[in-house]
Motif scaffolding. Structure first.
Motif, PDB file in Angstrom:
ATOM      1  N   MET A  51       0.816  -1.192   0.000  1.00 28.56           N
ATOM      2  CA  MET A  51       0.000   0.000   0.000  1.00 28.56           C
ATOM      3  C   MET A  51       0.867   1.266   0.000  1.00 28.56           C
ATOM      4  SD  MET A  51      -3.096  -0.760  -0.214  1.00 28.56           S
ATOM      5  CE  MET A  51      -3.752  -2.348  -0.433  1.00 28.56           C
ATOM      6  N   HIS A  52       2.068   1.148   0.510  1.00 27.63           N
ATOM      7  CA  HIS A  52       2.953   2.317   0.517  1.00 27.63           C
ATOM      8  C   HIS A  52       3.381   2.687  -0.903  1.00 27.63           C
ATOM      9  CE1 HIS A  52       3.105   2.553   4.820  1.00 27.63           C
ATOM     10  NE2 HIS A  52       3.422   1.266   4.904  1.00 27.63           N
ATOM     11  N   SER A  53       3.521   1.675  -1.758  1.00 23.97           N
ATOM     12  CA  SER A  53       3.884   1.972  -3.141  1.00 23.97           C
ATOM     13  C   SER A  53       2.757   2.719  -3.851  1.00 23.97           C
ATOM     14  CB  SER A  53       4.232   0.689  -3.887  1.00 23.97           C
ATOM     15  OG  SER A  53       3.113  -0.169  -3.953  1.00 23.97           O
ATOM     16  N   VAL A  54       1.521   2.421  -3.482  1.00 25.92           N
ATOM     17  CA  VAL A  54       0.388   3.150  -4.057  1.00 25.92           C
ATOM     18  C   VAL A  54       0.442   4.609  -3.623  1.00 25.92           C
ATOM     19  CG1 VAL A  54      -2.127   3.363  -4.047  1.00 25.92           C
ATOM     20  CG2 VAL A  54      -1.081   1.113  -4.258  1.00 25.92           C
ATOM     21  N   GLU A  55       0.804   4.836  -2.385  1.00 27.92           N
ATOM     22  CA  GLU A  55       0.918   6.213  -1.879  1.00 27.92           C
ATOM     23  C   GLU A  55       2.015   6.971  -2.623  1.00 27.92           C
ATOM     24  OE1 GLU A  55      -0.151   9.467   0.329  1.00 27.92           O
ATOM     25  OE2 GLU A  55      -1.162   7.537   0.211  1.00 27.92           O
ATOM     26  N   ARG A  56       3.150   6.315  -2.854  1.00 25.50           N
ATOM     27  CA  ARG A  56       4.233   6.966  -3.607  1.00 25.50           C
ATOM     28  C   ARG A  56       3.790   7.262  -5.042  1.00 25.50           C
ATOM     29  NH1 ARG A  56       7.376   3.109  -1.012  1.00 25.50           N
ATOM     30  NH2 ARG A  56       7.467   1.858  -2.905  1.00 25.50           N
ATOM     31  N   GLU A  57       3.091   6.318  -5.649  1.00 27.73           N
ATOM     32  CA  GLU A  57       2.582   6.529  -7.007  1.00 27.73           C
ATOM     33  C   GLU A  57       1.592   7.693  -7.034  1.00 27.73           C
ATOM     34  OE1 GLU A  57       2.968   5.226 -10.171  1.00 27.73           O
ATOM     35  OE2 GLU A  57       4.780   4.343  -9.334  1.00 27.73           O
ATOM     36  N   ARG A  58       0.756   7.770  -6.009  1.00 24.33           N
ATOM     37  CA  ARG A  58      -0.218   8.856  -5.943  1.00 24.33           C
ATOM     38  C   ARG A  58       0.481  10.202  -5.880  1.00 24.33           C
ATOM     39  NH1 ARG A  58      -1.872  12.357  -2.387  1.00 24.33           N
ATOM     40  NH2 ARG A  58      -0.687  11.384  -0.740  1.00 24.33           N
ATOM     41  N   GLU A  59       1.491  10.315  -5.041  1.00 25.15           N
ATOM     42  CA  GLU A  59       2.221  11.581  -4.915  1.00 25.15           C
ATOM     43  C   GLU A  59       2.891  11.949  -6.240  1.00 25.15           C
ATOM     44  OE1 GLU A  59       4.901  11.073  -1.660  1.00 25.15           O
ATOM     45  OE2 GLU A  59       3.290  11.050  -0.165  1.00 25.15           O
ATOM     46  N   SER A  60       3.519  10.976  -6.861  1.00 22.18           N
ATOM     47  CA  SER A  60       4.169  11.218  -8.150  1.00 22.18           C
ATOM     48  C   SER A  60       3.133  11.621  -9.200  1.00 22.18           C
ATOM     49  CB  SER A  60       4.906   9.956  -8.595  1.00 22.18           C
ATOM     50  OG  SER A  60       5.338  10.073  -9.916  1.00 22.18           O
ATOM     51  N   PHE A  61       2.012  10.943  -9.172  1.00 23.47           N
ATOM     52  CA  PHE A  61       0.939  11.226 -10.120  1.00 23.47           C
ATOM     53  C   PHE A  61       0.393  12.645  -9.927  1.00 23.47           C
ATOM     54  CE2 PHE A  61      -3.431  11.024 -11.577  1.00 23.47           C
ATOM     55  CZ  PHE A  61      -3.266  10.452 -12.822  1.00 23.47           C
ATOM     56  N   GLU A  62       0.156  13.033  -8.680  1.00 24.08           N
ATOM     57  CA  GLU A  62      -0.371  14.379  -8.409  1.00 24.08           C
ATOM     58  C   GLU A  62       0.619  15.454  -8.847  1.00 24.08           C
ATOM     59  OE1 GLU A  62      -1.532  14.503  -4.318  1.00 24.08           O
ATOM     60  OE2 GLU A  62      -3.448  13.521  -4.728  1.00 24.08           O
ATOM     61  N   ARG A  63       1.911  15.220  -8.639  1.00 23.20           N
ATOM     62  CA  ARG A  63       2.905  16.186  -9.114  1.00 23.20           C
ATOM     63  C   ARG A  63       2.876  16.291 -10.635  1.00 23.20           C
ATOM     64  NH1 ARG A  63       6.012  13.938  -4.966  1.00 23.20           N
ATOM     65  NH2 ARG A  63       7.035  12.526  -6.424  1.00 23.20           N
ATOM     66  N   SER A  64       2.732  15.156 -11.296  1.00 24.19           N
ATOM     67  CA  SER A  64       2.663  15.164 -12.766  1.00 24.19           C
ATOM     68  C   SER A  64       1.436  15.913 -13.249  1.00 24.19           C
ATOM     69  CB  SER A  64       2.617  13.734 -13.304  1.00 24.19           C
ATOM     70  OG  SER A  64       3.792  13.049 -12.982  1.00 24.19           O
ATOM     71  N   VAL A  65       0.308  15.727 -12.589  1.00 31.47           N
ATOM     72  CA  VAL A  65      -0.922  16.430 -12.983  1.00 31.47           C
ATOM     73  C   VAL A  65      -0.765  17.930 -12.769  1.00 31.47           C
ATOM     74  CG1 VAL A  65      -3.359  16.762 -12.397  1.00 31.47           C
ATOM     75  CG2 VAL A  65      -2.456  14.461 -12.670  1.00 31.47           C
ATOM     76  N   GLU A  66      -0.149  18.325 -11.666  1.00 34.47           N
ATOM     77  CA  GLU A  66       0.064  19.761 -11.411  1.00 34.47           C
ATOM     78  C   GLU A  66       0.968  20.378 -12.477  1.00 34.47           C
ATOM     79  OE1 GLU A  66       1.513  20.082  -7.427  1.00 34.47           O
ATOM     80  OE2 GLU A  66      -0.397  19.456  -6.556  1.00 34.47           O
ATOM     81  N   ARG A  67       2.054  19.679 -12.829  1.00 31.61           N
ATOM     82  CA  ARG A  67       2.938  20.185 -13.893  1.00 31.61           C
ATOM     83  C   ARG A  67       2.195  20.289 -15.219  1.00 31.61           C
ATOM     84  NH1 ARG A  67       6.691  16.707 -11.537  1.00 31.61           N
ATOM     85  NH2 ARG A  67       6.335  15.159 -13.164  1.00 31.61           N
ATOM     86  N   LEU A  68       1.369  19.294 -15.494  1.00 34.16           N
ATOM     87  CA  LEU A  68       0.592  19.303 -16.727  1.00 34.16           C
ATOM     88  C   LEU A  68      -0.367  20.496 -16.765  1.00 34.16           C
ATOM     89  CD1 LEU A  68      -0.406  17.922 -19.351  1.00 34.16           C
ATOM     90  CD2 LEU A  68      -2.050  16.744 -17.914  1.00 34.16           C
ATOM     91  N   GLU A  69      -1.066  20.739 -15.677  1.00 36.89           N
ATOM     92  CA  GLU A  69      -2.020  21.854 -15.648  1.00 36.89           C
ATOM     93  C   GLU A  69      -1.302  23.190 -15.816  1.00 36.89           C
ATOM     94  OE1 GLU A  69      -4.292  21.273 -12.095  1.00 36.89           O
ATOM     95  OE2 GLU A  69      -5.635  19.839 -13.073  1.00 36.89           O
ATOM     96  N   GLU A  70      -0.142  23.334 -15.209  1.00 37.24           N
ATOM     97  CA  GLU A  70       0.635  24.562 -15.403  1.00 37.24           C
ATOM     98  C   GLU A  70       1.058  24.705 -16.860  1.00 37.24           C
ATOM     99  OE1 GLU A  70       3.893  24.426 -12.680  1.00 37.24           O
ATOM    100  OE2 GLU A  70       2.595  24.570 -10.914  1.00 37.24           O
ATOM    101  N   SER A  71       1.452  23.601 -17.465  1.00 36.60           N
ATOM    102  CA  SER A  71       1.850  23.619 -18.866  1.00 36.60           C
ATOM    103  C   SER A  71       0.668  23.976 -19.767  1.00 36.60           C
ATOM    104  CB  SER A  71       2.411  22.253 -19.262  1.00 36.60           C
ATOM    105  OG  SER A  71       2.576  22.162 -20.647  1.00 36.60           O
ATOM    106  N   VAL A  72      -0.501  23.449 -19.456  1.00 41.80           N
ATOM    107  CA  VAL A  72      -1.697  23.746 -20.250  1.00 41.80           C
ATOM    108  C   VAL A  72      -2.043  25.220 -20.153  1.00 41.80           C
ATOM    109  CG1 VAL A  72      -4.198  23.400 -20.328  1.00 41.80           C
ATOM    110  CG2 VAL A  72      -2.684  21.429 -20.246  1.00 41.80           C
ATOM    111  N   LEU A  73      -1.946  25.779 -18.964  1.00 41.87           N
ATOM    112  CA  LEU A  73      -2.275  27.195 -18.795  1.00 41.87           C
ATOM    113  C   LEU A  73      -1.234  28.099 -19.454  1.00 41.87           C
ATOM    114  CD1 LEU A  73      -3.591  27.235 -15.141  1.00 41.87           C
ATOM    115  CD2 LEU A  73      -4.909  27.566 -17.237  1.00 41.87           C
ATOM    116  N   ARG A  74       0.013  27.659 -19.448  1.00 43.04           N
ATOM    117  CA  ARG A  74       1.081  28.459 -20.029  1.00 43.04           C
ATOM    118  C   ARG A  74       1.060  28.383 -21.550  1.00 43.04           C
ATOM    119  NH1 ARG A  74       5.895  25.901 -18.867  1.00 43.04           N
ATOM    120  NH2 ARG A  74       4.742  25.342 -17.086  1.00 43.04           N
ATOM    121  N   ASP A  75       1.188  27.195 -22.081  1.00 39.35           N
ATOM    122  CA  ASP A  75       1.183  26.997 -23.533  1.00 39.35           C
ATOM    123  C   ASP A  75       0.625  25.619 -23.819  1.00 39.35           C
ATOM    124  OD1 ASP A  75       4.772  26.345 -23.744  1.00 39.35           O
ATOM    125  OD2 ASP A  75       3.217  25.489 -22.502  1.00 39.35           O
ATOM    126  N   HIS A  76      -0.522  25.575 -24.452  1.00 44.18           N
ATOM    127  CA  HIS A  76      -1.192  24.302 -24.707  1.00 44.18           C
ATOM    128  C   HIS A  76      -0.756  23.784 -26.075  1.00 44.18           C
ATOM    129  CE1 HIS A  76      -3.623  27.891 -25.040  1.00 44.18           C
ATOM    130  NE2 HIS A  76      -3.999  27.447 -26.205  1.00 44.18           N
TER     131      HIS A  76
END
Length: 167
Positions: free
Chosen positions: A1-26
């Motif tokens: 279950m700890h690996s799922v938590e690490r994946e979740r954190e990595s995933f959320e960081r990726s989504v945040e970077r993606l949203e910033e990229s979309v707002l900056r230049d899509h």
């Protein structure tokens, strides 16, 4: 279950970077990243979903009737962790959908701005075309020759017709 938590954190960081990229230049890279993240969340969900029956049955109190309260609490905690992990994955999927909607809205805003420019250009060209059409007519328009047009006035062609028809 700890690996799922690490994946979740990595995933959320990726989504945040993606949203910033979309707002900056899509760009097309944003769509590729969205596709990759959605694929990853679906893969995680497919990996965990078949185990739901196992974890829910382990968490039930009648799973091991001879178990002591300590092991029963551990099994219940394990079932709760699994449910939280599934909730995290569902939340990640919803984040991806929200990011895609953000991307779609940004593209729509850009398209709207382009359409406004095209509409303005069309109106300007249309007005110029009407003016050129009127000035380039093949018949003699009297109101272009006189300094003061007399279409409806007393001395104009139409004015004389109206007066001659009167009493």
């Amino acid at each position: 279950m700890h690996s799922v938590e690490r994946e979740r954190e990595s995933f959320e960081r990726s989504v945040e970077r993606l949203e910033e990229s979309v707002l900056r230049d899509h760009t097309a890279e944003s769509i590729d990243e969205l596709r990759r993240l959605r694929k990853g969340s679906s893969r995680l969900r497919r990996m965990l979903a078949p185990h739901r029956v196992l974890f829910t049955s382990v968490a039930r109190p009648d799973f091991r009737p001879d178990a002591d309260s300590k092991s029963e609490a551990h099994l219940k905690a394990l079932g709760d962790q699994f449910e939280r992990a599934m909730d995290v994955i569902e939340n990640a999927r919803e984040q991806i959908i929200g990011s895609f909607e953000l991307f779609s809205n940004q593209v729509a805003l850009e398209t709207n701005a382009s359409m406004r420019v095209l509409t303005f250009i069309t109106v300007v060209i249309g007005v110029q075309t009407v003016i050129a059409g009127v000035l380039g007519m093949n018949f003699d328009a009297t109101f272009f020759k006189n300094a003061r047009p007399r279409i409806l006035g007393r001395g104009g062609r139409y004015g004389r017709r109206c007066h001659s028809a009167g009493p």
